[in-house]
Design an enzyme around this catalytic site. Structure first.
Site: not given
Lengths: 708, 708
Positions: B84, B315, B462, B524
């Protein structure tokens, strides 16, 4: 408390309300309306006072409705002995303002394409939503509310799309509701661009989402609002139930963020108000006029009116009987459980229900006019709504033996064909369009100034891409697809789970599907991703092995009724064999089949050619083996026993499997599983492949040793 | 271009620089230093001009260093034909400012606990990092740079922790670098709180992270900066390489966010500057004085100096030869590939290397003083650094037969024991402490005013929890743990992958481990989560079946050298059998074993008791079966063949497996796999379990039918 109101009074009020919305009222009728409404209120108060002892506050009709709904939702939780009372008591006024004052939807046709959408991102407020669906007459009966959270009920623990009418999205996994709402608002803009005319606006609705602190802490919310801001989805209205409490305690324990400033940074219009339904309604009215997406931060009190109001104790634990009794007294509602007065039913009948009916009927008239004025567009509109796809060019796409191409490149060609032939397929990639080949040469990209294109630039936001695509699919009228490197399927897995649970039929393109990624190394090389997605129920992973199978993968995907992903190579693959779609569609089929072969090799994707090459080499040693291509494991597992036995005829001890990914999951077919159960390596693709023994010679030796 | 400078001049400059940092310089020496430096610069210019034709700009030593490093990193990419270049040419001045002007680290002891940390969140800038590690003498040789991205090299495609000295974190999966840096900054605060004294600051360093637009678009960046703001981690300095271009095009295609405003909303100090290394350095100096965490937005130009500068074309695609030649001319550096002048080596020798050595030696002196003044704390400090755990109370924890407890509750007790006995274990949950039982009764929670506690409130974040815990583990001196519902392991999976790849030994507590979650329903209830994590290389999933196995799970986890998770029940489990740790530690062992049993049942977690009950019922029919508990599948799979054969002695056709989760992956052991391959249901836990046939009677009938 059952308060009967004079039927003729209510009928007249409803008549005037409807008339006002359709043809308008005369000066006199307006005065009559005002007079009758006052009469209604007086009668309500009188009845109320005569029947309820210990009265402290006389509530307005609206307040009474909110209070009765609060009590009803609390009764659901109490009866189930499970649920979340805190949000019920805090957020009821928000939902009242949305449902009764603002939302345009028709309870008799809950899937009406031009309805306002409502996503309950805080899915744990399900009891509250069900209470609203009950008074809005969506088919949720009082018995259903009594069965809240019970096995097989219409009222499960979190709202489930396709399960309960009026639920616009399955929610519960936090943060995803906001992103799905962004998807819906995007879909609205896109369909409006496709079908609206100067004189007829076929698609013209708002998308509401109610969310809480949990939703906003989840990173996906940032990805989603950033996209909404970039595309300036001004018909998205976020209602933020801001109660400053999370399950573990005060919000300040984990958060010091200025939420509105954050939304402002993303390009939102921001507002703040208290929990008075009138003020919330006023804010929504302002939001509707905004030229930006809006967030309204509503300062609420979790568990308001209960003993533990304002604390985390009331988040997810049931209120005790005493608390409920005292709460109901404060709310001035019946002590009896599951009791809703006719006043409340009438309140919703004369507002949400009546308004919805009028809007729906108006729209039908519009649609009829549209069908006559713009028959061609009307035809496409119906195709879009009914997912009638033109797949002729796809099906006629020619695949030659010995052609050589990376399946990602084939995918790019096919994607261009199907999106051109079906302008209601939209999507893109998480900033890897040039690598995953999702660029559409015939289309511009959707941007804040024009929704003309079919390409969505999701930015480097995989998770939001997944959830926004779910929102687009939920909206209807559009088919959504996304794309990224296979290893980053991890980033959006929770959205794929929701699409599977909801049974949406959108799809993902995952390229760079093995260690053949090469130089980028282990962070970019998938290993366990296919096991992770294959074990996801109701999700189909397709890993085509050549140009033709890639074409079939598209055919399968576009005919599927569940979500799928197509897993694509970065490296070139030769077409070494031809196959039939009907074989492919069974999930697994013989590429080489010999009656005298004792052993079979099952392979997928880039390893099918390896299996063929190994089989050819073994043939030189007079060893004959079958080769099976298994592009879709879950589909194969669902075939009848006869077909499964036919494919697996060599038996567990004589089946060899090849897949340059985790072997986890392959042991069910055969004893010998070749794969990669460690992380990848950075290096030239061919060198990396060889280092894992997936070159023809190594594999030939290993398999020969097994057969010997 | 090899420019030889007078050795005695450079030696004298270095001598003075070192002296200044240690004992200080006299007035005269200061003047001498200034004079010598000017001499050096003049000499450099002279040499330069004499050797380089077509000279347009005379660079300072610093600019020359930056330019040579740019060229070096470009040479790496060119030689690898992969990499890159865009970020190399854009961000080199940022890394120069950090490395040569600010970072305190010692190349001869790269794991020095009090070094400044540097995380390259934009991991695709690896060639640039390797170039810096080369001139900073971290053991990356010119040959290593020539082997960039080649199989087995020290210089893989993305930076890999434990692989290349000086790499503080494996990076590449975007967004996670920022979160790991937040974890490091948190660890610094915590260790400072534990060990620093008024007179001796043992832990006192900064954490730098360089990130790009991709990192900031990823949702995890928001989760992480929100936590950093809440905890006010003022020694965290984010360098934002803001080049307004992403892989697919201009950033504006996907982003209209005000990045600095967003950081401000999260409680950051915000700054903006151009790509002049002097200005960047000045900003960092200011950031160091800030009482808040800081972001410095550095406006850079991607691919600066190349033909396609400022565009996405530069890039991830290599520059062509012509472009490289013209670039090198603009940079005024040697045309030769892999050429670094002594001037540049000297620049780093007299700055980064010399400074690091001084700082390191100063700290050793401090440490020595500390060991004498505070022997007790010094002792704990060494224990923390060497992960010497006191597990006596854990090992002596008593488990009785027939005791009944949810394993999440047992886990809560054990977690309290081990964290009390080992104050360097820190962690918490993603706002489900009361459900996952991660609350520590002996400890407060870490907050912006005090890092005294051992509990971290991650909020409903999380993914950041996972990555921050990786950052804490990477920092060293602390063991991190997290907790959430098992189904939401999906949200942090990408962080678990990185912990496995880096071989960190932190752990997760996942409760609510099956459909026995009950009322909360399918959103859940985990199904495929265990398959997803079991297939992750170098990761150990532990699903204990009773109180004793939960204790063993902790023992295993705290002795492990790889990351683990302990998967816990919400519902009570009886202790129906006792076992030995050495059996447990093999991953699978016999609970019931009979010589005359033809069939074996393998089960995990809550299904082990079910297997025992079924076996007992079958015994009444005079059918004898073995029962095997398999708490750790991956550990079992790594046992020697003899042990594996001993456990699997019934053979594939006579092995039955029970796990109330996806059956995916179980087929390798046995033909009969009972599990749940569809989504869960909302209802009372017992009703849900029964509906899936996991009650004793149903399972007994099914297994009896198999054996018959």
């Amino acid at each position: 408390m059952v308060i009967k109101m004079r039927k003729e009074l209510i009928d007249r009020i409803n008549f005037l309300a409807n008339k006002k919305k359709t043809v308008g009222l005369t000066e006199e009728e307006l005065k009559e309306q005002e007079k009758l409404r006052n009469e209604y209120r007086e009668e309500f108060k009188k009845n109320f006072i005569s029947q309820v002892s210990n009265l402290r506050v006389v509530h307005s009709v609206e307040e009474n409705s909110i209070n009765e709904i609060k009590a009803l939702a609390i009764d659901e939780i109490d009866n189930a002995n499970s649920g979340h009372p805190g949000i019920v008591l805090g957020a009821a006024p928000i939902m009242y303002a949305i449902f009764n004052n603002e939302l345009n939807a028709y309870n008799k046709d809950p899937n009406w394409i031009n309805r306002d959408r409502f996503v309950l991102s805080s899915g744990h407020a399900s009891s509250l939503l069900y209470a609203f669906l009950h008074v809005c007459d969506y088919g949720v009966t009082m018995d259903d509310l009594r069965n809240f959270r019970k096995l097989g009920s219409l009222t499960p623990g979190h709202p489930e799309y396709k399960h309960t009418l009026g639920v616009d999205a399955t929610s519960g996994p936090l943060g995803q509701g906001i992103a799905m709402a962004v998807g819906m608002a995007l879909a609205e803009k896109k369909l409006a661009n496709m079908f609206n005319k100067d004189d007829i606006k076929l698609i013209d609705h708002y998308t509401y989402v109610m969310c809480g602190d949990g939703d906003l802490q989840e990173g996906i919310s940032q990805e989603a609002i950033s996209m909404a801001g970039n595309l300036n989805l001004n018909k998205l209205i976020v209602l933020y139930d801001s109660n400053s409490v999370t399950l573990d305690g005060p919000l300040s324990n984990s958060n010091a963020e200025n939420a509105l400033l954050r939304f402002k940074a993303a390009g939102f219009n921001t507002m703040e108000c208290d929990d008075d339904y009138n003020n919330i309604t006023a804010c929504i009215e302002l939001a509707k006029k905004s030229d930006k997406p809006t967030i309204i931060e509503v300062k609420t009190i979790i568990g308001k009116g209960s003993v533990n109001e304002g604390t985390c104790k009331v988040h997810g634990s049931c209120l005790d009987k005493e608390d409920i009794a005292s709460l109901k007294e404060k709310l001035n509602v019946s002590k009896e459980a599951f009791n809703v007065s006719d006043i409340t039913y009438n309140d919703f009948a004369s507002n949400f229900i009546a308004r919805g009916k009028v809007k729906y009927e108006e729209w039908q008239t519009l649609l009829n006019e549209y069908s006559k004025k713009y028959p061609e567009e009307y035809n496409l509109f119906n195709k879009a709504l009914n997912r009638e796809l033109d797949l002729n060019n796809l099906e006629n796409y020619n695949c030659e033996l010995n052609a050589k191409s990376a399946t990602r490149n084939v995918s790019g060609k096919l994607l261009n064909i199907v999106t051109k032939d079906n302008p209601f397929i939209i999507g893109g990639s998480a900033d890897v369009a040039s690598s995953v080949k999702t660029s559409l040469s015939h289309s511009t990209h959707i941007n804040r100034d024009s929704f003309e294109g079919q390409t969505i630039n999701y930015g480097i936001r995989e998770f939001a891409m997944g959830a926004i695509n779910n929102g687009i699919a939920l909206h209807g009228g559009l088919i959504s697809f996304g794309g990224t490197f296979f290893v980053f399927s991890d980033y959006l897995k929770p959205a794929l789970r929701l699409s599977s649970l909801m049974g949406l039929n959108n799809f993902m393109l995952f390229s760079h599907d093995s260690v053949a990624v090469g130089e980028d190394g282990p962070t970019h090389q998938p290993i366990e991703q296919l096991a992770a997605l294959r074990s996801l129920p109701n999700y189909t992973c397709i890993r085509p092995c050549n140009e033709e199978e890639t074409k079939y993968a598209y055919m399968y995907t576009l005919n599927a009724t569940n979500p799928t992903c197509i897993i694509l190579t970065r490296q070139d693959l030769l077409t070494l064999h031809k196959s039939k779609y009907e074989d492919f569609a069974k999930g697994a089929y013989y590429v080489i089949s010999n009656d005298n072969s004792e052993y079979s090799i099952i392979a997928t994707g880039s390893e099918v050619n390896l299996a063929i090459e190994v089989a050819n080499k073994l043939k030189e040693d007079n060893i004959s083996v079958n080769v099976i291509s298994m592009p879709m494991m879950d589909v194969f597992d669902k075939q009848d026993e006869e077909y499964r036995n036919y494919i697996l005829k060599s038996g567990h001890d004589r089946i060899i499997t090849l897949e340059m990914l985790s072997t986890y999951g392959w042991g069910k077919y055969g004893k010998y599983n070749f794969g990669i159960d460690e992380f990848g390596k950075s290096g030239k693709a061919s060198a990396v492949i060889e280092s894992f023994g997936f070159d023809t010679n190594s594999m030939y030796e290993k398999i020969k040793n097994i057969i010997k």
